[in-house]
Design a protein around this motif. Structure first.
Motif, PDB file in Angstrom:
ATOM      1  N   MET A  43       0.829  -1.193   0.000  1.00 42.53           N
ATOM      2  CA  MET A  43       0.000   0.000   0.000  1.00 42.53           C
ATOM      3  C   MET A  43       0.874   1.258   0.000  1.00 42.53           C
ATOM      4  O   MET A  43       1.715   1.432   0.886  1.00 42.53           O
ATOM      5  CB  MET A  43      -0.928  -0.009   1.219  1.00 42.53           C
ATOM      6  N   ALA A  44       0.671   2.111  -0.998  1.00 40.90           N
ATOM      7  CA  ALA A  44       1.422   3.368  -1.069  1.00 40.90           C
ATOM      8  C   ALA A  44       0.801   4.427  -0.171  1.00 40.90           C
ATOM      9  O   ALA A  44       1.513   5.242   0.423  1.00 40.90           O
ATOM     10  CB  ALA A  44       1.470   3.864  -2.521  1.00 40.90           C
ATOM     11  N   ASP A  45      -0.508   4.428  -0.086  1.00 39.05           N
ATOM     12  CA  ASP A  45      -1.206   5.421   0.746  1.00 39.05           C
ATOM     13  C   ASP A  45      -2.339   4.703   1.475  1.00 39.05           C
ATOM     14  O   ASP A  45      -3.499   4.777   1.084  1.00 39.05           O
ATOM     15  CB  ASP A  45      -1.762   6.547  -0.131  1.00 39.05           C
ATOM     16  N   PRO A  46      -2.016   3.979   2.548  1.00 33.44           N
ATOM     17  CA  PRO A  46      -3.058   3.199   3.232  1.00 33.44           C
ATOM     18  C   PRO A  46      -4.080   4.082   3.927  1.00 33.44           C
ATOM     19  O   PRO A  46      -3.750   5.149   4.450  1.00 33.44           O
ATOM     20  CB  PRO A  46      -2.263   2.370   4.248  1.00 33.44           C
ATOM     21  N   VAL A  47      -5.329   3.625   3.895  1.00 33.50           N
ATOM     22  CA  VAL A  47      -6.421   4.323   4.571  1.00 33.50           C
ATOM     23  C   VAL A  47      -7.226   3.307   5.369  1.00 33.50           C
ATOM     24  O   VAL A  47      -7.264   2.118   5.040  1.00 33.50           O
ATOM     25  CB  VAL A  47      -7.349   5.050   3.565  1.00 33.50           C
ATOM     26  N   HIS A  53     -11.105  -1.917   8.351  1.00 28.37           N
ATOM     27  CA  HIS A  53     -10.120  -2.536   7.472  1.00 28.37           C
ATOM     28  C   HIS A  53      -9.244  -1.473   6.826  1.00 28.37           C
ATOM     29  O   HIS A  53      -9.636  -0.309   6.720  1.00 28.37           O
ATOM     30  CB  HIS A  53     -10.818  -3.372   6.392  1.00 28.37           C
ATOM     31  N   SER A  54      -8.063  -1.880   6.384  1.00 28.10           N
ATOM     32  CA  SER A  54      -7.130  -0.970   5.722  1.00 28.10           C
ATOM     33  C   SER A  54      -6.986  -1.355   4.249  1.00 28.10           C
ATOM     34  O   SER A  54      -6.869  -2.545   3.912  1.00 28.10           O
ATOM     35  CB  SER A  54      -5.753  -1.008   6.406  1.00 28.10           C
ATOM     36  N   PHE A  55      -6.989  -0.347   3.377  1.00 27.54           N
ATOM     37  CA  PHE A  55      -6.846  -0.543   1.944  1.00 27.54           C
ATOM     38  C   PHE A  55      -5.933   0.543   1.400  1.00 27.54           C
ATOM     39  O   PHE A  55      -5.715   1.584   2.045  1.00 27.54           O
ATOM     40  CB  PHE A  55      -8.206  -0.448   1.222  1.00 27.54           C
ATOM     41  N   ASP A  56      -5.414   0.306   0.184  1.00 30.44           N
ATOM     42  CA  ASP A  56      -4.727   1.371  -0.522  1.00 30.44           C
ATOM     43  C   ASP A  56      -5.764   2.383  -1.009  1.00 30.44           C
ATOM     44  O   ASP A  56      -6.866   2.004  -1.433  1.00 30.44           O
ATOM     45  CB  ASP A  56      -3.944   0.788  -1.712  1.00 30.44           C
ATOM     46  N   ILE A  84     -10.055   7.230   6.013  1.00 32.20           N
ATOM     47  CA  ILE A  84      -9.212   7.984   6.948  1.00 32.20           C
ATOM     48  C   ILE A  84      -7.763   7.569   6.732  1.00 32.20           C
ATOM     49  O   ILE A  84      -7.458   6.372   6.728  1.00 32.20           O
ATOM     50  CB  ILE A  84      -9.634   7.711   8.403  1.00 32.20           C
ATOM     51  N   PRO A  85      -6.832   8.505   6.520  1.00 31.54           N
ATOM     52  CA  PRO A  85      -5.421   8.135   6.309  1.00 31.54           C
ATOM     53  C   PRO A  85      -4.863   7.339   7.483  1.00 31.54           C
ATOM     54  O   PRO A  85      -5.060   7.699   8.647  1.00 31.54           O
ATOM     55  CB  PRO A  85      -4.725   9.491   6.167  1.00 31.54           C
ATOM     56  N   ASN A  86      -4.176   6.267   7.177  1.00 31.57           N
ATOM     57  CA  ASN A  86      -3.537   5.417   8.191  1.00 31.57           C
ATOM     58  C   ASN A  86      -2.048   5.743   8.204  1.00 31.57           C
ATOM     59  O   ASN A  86      -1.238   5.066   7.577  1.00 31.57           O
ATOM     60  CB  ASN A  86      -3.785   3.937   7.878  1.00 31.57           C
ATOM     61  N   LEU A  89       0.432   3.000   9.683  1.00 28.43           N
ATOM     62  CA  LEU A  89       0.721   1.889   8.779  1.00 28.43           C
ATOM     63  C   LEU A  89       1.627   2.344   7.639  1.00 28.43           C
ATOM     64  O   LEU A  89       2.531   1.606   7.208  1.00 28.43           O
ATOM     65  CB  LEU A  89      -0.591   1.319   8.234  1.00 28.43           C
ATOM     66  N   LYS A  90       1.409   3.542   7.132  1.00 28.46           N
ATOM     67  CA  LYS A  90       2.255   4.062   6.065  1.00 28.46           C
ATOM     68  C   LYS A  90       3.701   4.189   6.526  1.00 28.46           C
ATOM     69  O   LYS A  90       4.643   3.824   5.795  1.00 28.46           O
ATOM     70  CB  LYS A  90       1.721   5.424   5.599  1.00 28.46           C
ATOM     71  N   SER A  91       3.908   4.686   7.739  1.00 30.77           N
ATOM     72  CA  SER A  91       5.257   4.794   8.284  1.00 30.77           C
ATOM     73  C   SER A  91       5.892   3.425   8.467  1.00 30.77           C
ATOM     74  O   SER A  91       7.081   3.231   8.175  1.00 30.77           O
ATOM     75  CB  SER A  91       5.210   5.543   9.612  1.00 30.77           C
ATOM     76  N   ALA A  92       5.094   2.448   8.926  1.00 26.35           N
ATOM     77  CA  ALA A  92       5.631   1.103   9.111  1.00 26.35           C
ATOM     78  C   ALA A  92       6.029   0.483   7.774  1.00 26.35           C
ATOM     79  O   ALA A  92       7.056  -0.205   7.676  1.00 26.35           O
ATOM     80  CB  ALA A  92       4.582   0.230   9.807  1.00 26.35           C
TER      81      ALA A  92
END
Length: 551
Positions: A43-47, A53-56, A84-86, A89-92
């Motif tokens: 995922m480049a920009d997870p939300v 749940h989280s998706f790109d 909602i931006p995650n 997760l993006k940092s991880a």
């Protein structure tokens, strides 16, 4: 010993070539929680979506646009109503990429995400069709086996009936052509099998097999015809597109049983671009097809999720008159399903539906009013309609007598909320309702809707009393208290009781009339408030004396 006598030791450390080269040649597999469930890539920009749940972002926006909720491995389906931006997760994901010497993922382009989601939708639709077909075949096979067992059991248990029937067949009498013998009537009467009235098991089996062949061939012909229509819908030739939508419109209009089978994601995806065609004939027929398909309840949610609502709204705004009529009818039909009401309002259907109320087309006006009524059953749409400034326009339609009955239904929905009541009172709705009640030639339904609207507005107690008295509501309400339905009379009596009160309490002589057993004291929406007000009134009078200011 001089400088030349110093000894320098050189120590070097070498990593094995296998360990140094293993990372780039064999990159680590990313953790499953870093992968988008839709694209199955990093995922480049997870939300985070509403269901947790989280998706790109690209994949989630494509699903949201197409109205598709993808199935997850656990069998659930996510709620994509909000993204909602995650950031955590993006940092991880970025930290993992840096540690594993892997490039950071690039965002998936929206067109590519849309194509991916469309492929998933088509695959899911195909799987569901195959599953339904297998289930139907299995059920049909089970029924045939059971029928065969019953037939063999009946033959073995009733050999005497079989011989009697055979005898009548081998030695037929002439009167068999005109009437049946008593023995035959008795044998038929005791036959325990449902197929006993048929000539023989062979003819029944042959007839059933022939009907089965006919049904299968008809289904095959239908599938071929639908494939041909889809090809024409996707054609770049306007003549092919028009021919395809006309054929599809005729099939969906005349053959009710085929509407559910026709409404699949593949056909809807081919039909959706034609809803916004620049050619009036193609657009009109395409919108009419949506109207026909939406008549069946299983199709309503599927059509909205396919992304058909935005082009329908565009057709309602800028299409030809016939296309606007069909678009209003389609939105009305789709709004009957509770799952669609909020989505249709969010997508922007309310302003063009309001504008359609002034259309020259009677059919378009009626369908637009019904669509607005069903959409305003949801609080979010009621709030949107009030913020659009629609209340004065709707009250004006009632004053003019244009579709007063259906517009009053919309206003009664709006009056169920505080902001709606405030807007209605600002638009002189009480005056308009009272004027409608004073007319002699008003339908009973319109009269009762006016009473319901006034009763809803009376919840804004202090302001309503002044406006209603200024409009002369007392006189007409007294007349209506003895006519109309029981429900309407109860509302009228409660409003009369409210209007007879003084601003500080009850009018003289009325206080005793509102006891514990009175209809207004206990059953009305003002009961609890009035009991508390009466208690405080007695309390103030007892404390301050007869000459003090009334509460």
């Amino acid at each position: 010993m001089g400088s030349s006598g110093k000894t320098r030791w050189k120590i070097s450390f070498h990593r094995s070539s296998s360990s140094s080269s293993s990372s780039p040649r064999h990159p680590k597999k990313p953790p499953s929680e870093f992968l988008c469930p839709i694209s199955n890539s990093l995922m480049a920009d997870p939300v985070i979506v509403s269901s947790g749940h989280s998706f790109d972002r690209s994949s989630a926006e494509a699903c949201k646009t197409l109205g598709f909720s993808p199935p997850l491995p656990d069998g659930s389906r996510p709620d994509l109503s909000s993204l909602i931006p995650n950031l955590a997760l993006k940092s991880a994901i970025h930290n993992w990429c840096d540690r594993s010497a892997s490039p950071r993922p690039d965002p998936l382009p929206l067109p590519a995400a849309r194509e991916l989601v469309l492929a998933l939708m088509a695959a899911e639709d195909e799987n569901s069709n195959k599953t339904a077909q297998r289930t139907e075949e299995k059920t049909e096979k089970t029924e045939k086996e059971r029928e065969k067992e019953l037939l063999l059991k009946g033959v073995s248990e009733n050999p005497q009936w079989k011989l009697t029937y055979a005898a009548t067949e081998v030695n037929p009498r002439h009167k068999h052509l005109y009437c049946s013998s008593s023995s035959e009537e008795e044998s038929v009467a005791v036959t325990p099998l449902p197929l006993a009235t048929k000539p023989s098991c062979y003819s029944s089996s042959s007839s059933s097999s022939s009907s089965l062949v006919i049904e299968e061939s008809a289904e095959e012909e239908e599938e071929v015809e639908v494939e041909e229509i889809v090809v024409k819908l996707k054609s770049s030739m306007i003549s092919d597109q028009e021919e395809g939508v006309i054929r599809l419109r005729n099939i969906s209009r005349n053959l009710q049983e085929k509407r559910v089978r026709l409404c699949n994601l593949k056909l809807l995806a081919a039909l959706r671009p034609l809803l916004g065609s620049r050619y009036a004939a193609v657009q009109t027929h395409a919108v009419a097809v949506i109207v026909n398909l939406s008549l069946e309840k299983p199709n309503k949610v599927k059509i909205v999720r396919s992304g058909a609502v935005p082009p329908l709204i565009d057709a309602l705004r800028s299409g030809s008159l016939e296309a606007r009529e069909h678009a209003a009818g389609a939105l009305f039909s789709l709004s009957l399903d509770d799952e669609n009401k909020m989505a249709i309002g969010v997508l922007g259907a309310l302003p063009p539906l309001l504008h359609m109320l002034r259309s020259v087309s009677e059919q378009g006006r009626q369908d637009a009013a019904l669509a607005l009524y069903h959409l305003t059953l949801v609080q979010s749409n009621r709030s949107k309609l009030v913020k659009l400034g629609a209340v004065p326009a709707l009250v004006g339609l009632v004053r003019e007598g244009e579709m007063a009955g259906r517009v009053l239904l919309i206003l009664c929905n709006l009056a169920s909320g505080v902001e709606g009541r405030v807007a209605l009172l600002d638009a002189d709705a009480v005056q308009v309702f009272v004027e409608m009640l004073k007319k002699k030639d008003v339908d009973n339904s319109v009269r009762e809707n006016c009473i319901v609207g006034l009763f809803a507005l009376s919840q804004s107690i202090m302001r309503f009393k002044g406006v209603a008295k200024a409009a002369g509501a007392m006189e007409i309400l007294v007349q209506l208290a003895e006519s109309g339905s029981e429900r309407a009379r109860q509302k009228v009596k409660r409003m009369l009781m409210l209007l007879k009160e003084k601003e500080g309490g009850f009018a003289e002589g009325d206080e005793e009339g509102v006891g514990e057993g009175d209809d207004v004291g206990r059953g009305s929406p003002f009961g609890a408030f009035r009991q508390q007000q009466r208690y405080q009134l007695h309390k103030v009078k007892n404390v301050t004396g007869a000459h003090s200011t009334e509460f």
